[in-house]
Design an enzyme around this catalytic site. Structure first.
Site, PDB file in Angstrom:
ATOM      1  CE  LYS A   1     -28.617 -14.772 -26.242  1.00 40.96           C
ATOM      2  NZ  LYS A   1     -29.473 -14.005 -27.179  1.00 40.96           N
TER       3      LYS A   1
ATOM      4  CG  ASP B   1     -26.307 -13.933 -29.087  1.00 43.73           C
ATOM      5  OD1 ASP B   1     -27.422 -13.414 -29.243  1.00 43.73           O
ATOM      6  OD2 ASP B   1     -25.378 -13.337 -28.501  1.00 43.73           O
TER       7      ASP B   1
HETATM    8  N1  GLU Z   1     -29.571 -14.596 -30.491  1.00 46.10           N
HETATM    9  C1  GLU Z   1     -30.698 -14.045 -31.182  1.00 46.10           C
HETATM   10  C2  GLU Z   1     -31.407 -13.101 -30.246  1.00 46.10           C
HETATM   11  O1  GLU Z   1     -30.796 -12.441 -29.455  1.00 46.10           O
HETATM   12  C3  GLU Z   1     -31.569 -15.108 -31.829  1.00 46.10           C
HETATM   13  C4  GLU Z   1     -32.132 -16.129 -30.908  1.00 46.10           C
HETATM   14  C5  GLU Z   1     -32.879 -17.260 -31.598  1.00 46.10           C
HETATM   15  O2  GLU Z   1     -32.986 -17.254 -32.820  1.00 46.10           O
HETATM   16  O3  GLU Z   1     -33.321 -18.138 -30.860  1.00 46.10           O
HETATM   17  O4  GLU Z   1     -32.603 -12.915 -30.302  1.00 46.10           O
END
Ligand code: GLU
Length: 446
Positions: A124, A164
C-alpha cells in the site's frame, strides 16, 4: 501462538499505530486456533514475520501550487509481503494518511490478494496530500512529484500500485505519464487502473463495487435470501460507492442512501442512470460533499451531519473509509431491521460493530473478501498487459464472477461454525493466511 504476547510486543514497537494494531489483532484472533494446529508455522515464526512489512519507503514530495507557493507532503510505499507474488496494492491520497493507516491497509491487502486466487503479494502507498479543493493542474503536479520519488522502486514484476481513496483514473494517468518519462520504457504493467486506450482493463473502474455485489449475492443465496426488492444504504459517493450502487440497482435492489463527510442523502425512490452518472460528476468535482445530489434530484433529501446508518435499510454497505461504522451505528441498524452488512471499504466497521452484527446473528462479511474484486481485476489487468492484449468486458466480468464465487466458497469452508452460522471474518482470515503462510514456509527464512 499467544495473541496477547505478540500484540503487546507490537504495541511496544509501534505505539499509537491504532489502525495497524486493530487490523493485526483481528487477524491473529481469528487464525489462532488453526495456527496452533500447525507447529511448523510456530517453529518458522510465521506470524512474527508476517505482521511486519518487508520494507517501507518514506519520501518528501515537494510541488508548486497554483498560487506559485511551494508545498511539501509526505509520501510512502509499504511493501508488506511478497510470498505469493509481486507487491500489489493501491495508493491513497488523503489528509489523514500516516504510516499506521498504510500499514493496516498493506497488511489487509496481503490476505485479500491471497484470497483472489491470483499470484499477488501485498502493498500500500500514499500521501497526506489532500485532493479536496485542488485544481486539475495541482493534482497533476503532485502526482508527477510523487512518482519522481517512487518510480525506481516499482515495476511489473516488483511492485504494482493502483488507485484507492483519492486516487482514480486521472491520478493513475498522471503518475503513469511521469513513470514512462523517467523509466524510458512503456511498462504498462507497472500500474493498474489505467485508461482504456493505454493498457487499462475493461470493468476495472466498476470492479470493486460489482465484485462486492456478486459476493453479497452469494452470501444471500447461501442464507436463502435475495437482493431483489431489498433496500440498500451505502456510505460514500466515490468510485466504489458508484460501482456498488450501479450493480445493486441492476440486481433489483433500491439504493436509498448515499453519504459524504457533510451528511447523508435519503433517496427513497432509489437510483436511475442519471443519478448514478451524477455520482461520478460529484466525485470529479473534488469538493467532497454529497449535498448537491439532493439539489439536483428533488425526490431526494439531504440530512446534514447524519451517517448513512441512520436510514432504515435491509442491507448496509460501508463504501467510504475505515472505522466508518461503529458499535452504536450497528445497534441502530439492527434496531431498524437491517439483516445484512458487508464491508466494501477496507476495515469499514469497528471491532465493536462487527461483534454487534455477529452477536445478533445477522449476515456480515469483511472488506478483504467483499472488496477483493477491485484488486482481482487489477490482477487481470496485469495479465492482459503481460500478454499485450485486451479482453472484452464480458470476459473480464465472467472472470470476476468466478473469483468472487471462489472467495465466497473459501470463506464458507473456513468460517462455518458448528451451529451453522458462517463467520465470514474468520473464514476470510484463515483462507488468506493459510496460503501466505504455506508459501513463506516453503521459501525458507528470508
Ligand atoms: N485499493 C484497492 C484495494 O484496497 C485496489 C488495489 C489494487 O487494485 O491494487 O484493494
Amino acid at each position: 501462538m499467544k495473541v496477547q504476547t505478540i500484540m503487546a510486543d507490537l504495541e511496544r514497537k509501534h505505539p499509537g499505530e491504532n489502525e495497524y494494531l486493530q487490523a493485526v489483532q483481528e487477524v491473529l484472533e481469528s487464525i489462532e486456533e488453526v495456527y496452533n494446529l500447525h507447529p511448523e508455522f510456530e517453529k518458522a515464526k510465521i506470524v512474527e514475520r508476517m505482521v511486519e512489512p518487508d520494507r517501507i519507503f518514506t519520501f518528501r514530495v515537494t510541488w508548486v501550487d497554483d498560487r506559485g507557493e511551494i508545498q511539501t507532503n509526505l509520501g510512502y510505499r509499504i511493501q508488506f509481503n511478497s510470498a505469493i507474488g509481486p507487491y500489489k496494492g493501491g495508493i491513497r491520497f488523503h489528509k489523514a494518511v500516516n504510516p499506521s493507516m498504510l500499514k493496516f491497509l498493506g497488511f489487509e491487502q496481503t490476505f485479500k490478494n491471497a484470497l483472489t486466487t491470483l499470484p499477488m503479494g501485498g502493498a500500500k502507498g500514499g500521501s497526506d496530500f489532500d485532493p479536496v479543493g485542488k485544481s486539475d493542474a495541482e493534482i497533476m503536479r503532485f502526482c508527477q512529484a510523487f512518482m519522481w520519488e517512487l518510480w525506481n522502486n516499482i515495476g511489473p514484476d516488483t511492485d504494482v500500485p493502483a488507485g484507492d481513496v483519492g486516487v482514480g483514473g486521472r491520478e493513475i494517468g498522471y503518475m503513469y505519464g511521469m513513470y514512462k518519462k523517467l523509466a524510458r520504457e512503456y511498462n504498462t504493467g507497472v500500474l493498474t487502473g489505467k485508461g482504456m486506450t493505454w493498457g487499462g482493463s475493461l470493468i476495472r473502474p466498476e470492479a470493486t463495487g460489482f465484485g462486492a455485489l456478486y459476493f453479497v449475492e452469494h452470501m444471500l443465496a447461501k442464507a436463502g435470501k435475495s437482493i431483489k426488492g431489498a433496500t440498500v444504504a451505502i456510505s460514500g459517493f466515490g468510485n466504489v460507492a458508484w460501482g456498488a450502487a450501479t450493480k445493486a440497482t441492476e440486481l433489483g435492489a433500491k439504493v436509498i442512501a448515499i453519504s459524504g463527510p457533510d451528511g447523508v442523502v435519503y433517496n427513497p425512490e432509489g437510483m436511475n442512470k442519471e443519478k448514478l452518472d451524477y455520482m461520478l460528476v460529484l466525485r470529479a468535482s473534488n469538493r467532497n460533499i454529497v449535498a448537491p445530489f439532493a439539489e439536483k434530484f428533488p425526490d431526494a433529501t439531504f440530512i446534514p451531519g447524519k451517517k448513512a446508518w441512520s436510514i432504515k435499510c435491509d442491507i448496509a454497505l460501508p463504501c467510504a473509509f475505515q472505522n466508518e461504522l461503529n458499535g452504536d451505528d450497528a445497534a441502530e441498524l439492527i434496531a431498524n431491521g437491517t439483516w445484512c452488512a458487508a464491508e466494501v471499504s477496507n476495515m469499514g466497521c469497528t471491532p465493536e460493530a462487527i461483534a454487534t452484527f455477529q452477536g445478533a446473528g445477522i449476515l456480515f462479511a469483511p472488506g478483504k473478501a467483499v472488496n477483493a474484486g477491485g484488486v482481482a481485476t487489477s490482477g487481470l489487468e496485469m495479465t492482459q498487459n503481460a500478454m499485450h492484449l485486451s479482453w472484452s468486458a464480458a470476459e473480464v466480468d465472467q472472470k470476476l464472477h468466478y473469483i468472487m464465487e471462489s472467495i465466497h466458497a473459501a470463506c464458507v469452508k473456513y468460517g462455518t461454525q458448528e451451529d451453522g452460522y458462517i463467520n465470514y471474518v474468520k473464514g476470510a482470515n484463515i483462507a488468506g493466511f493459510m496460503k501466505v503462510a504455506q508459501a513463506m514456509l516453503e521459501q525458507g527464512i528470508v
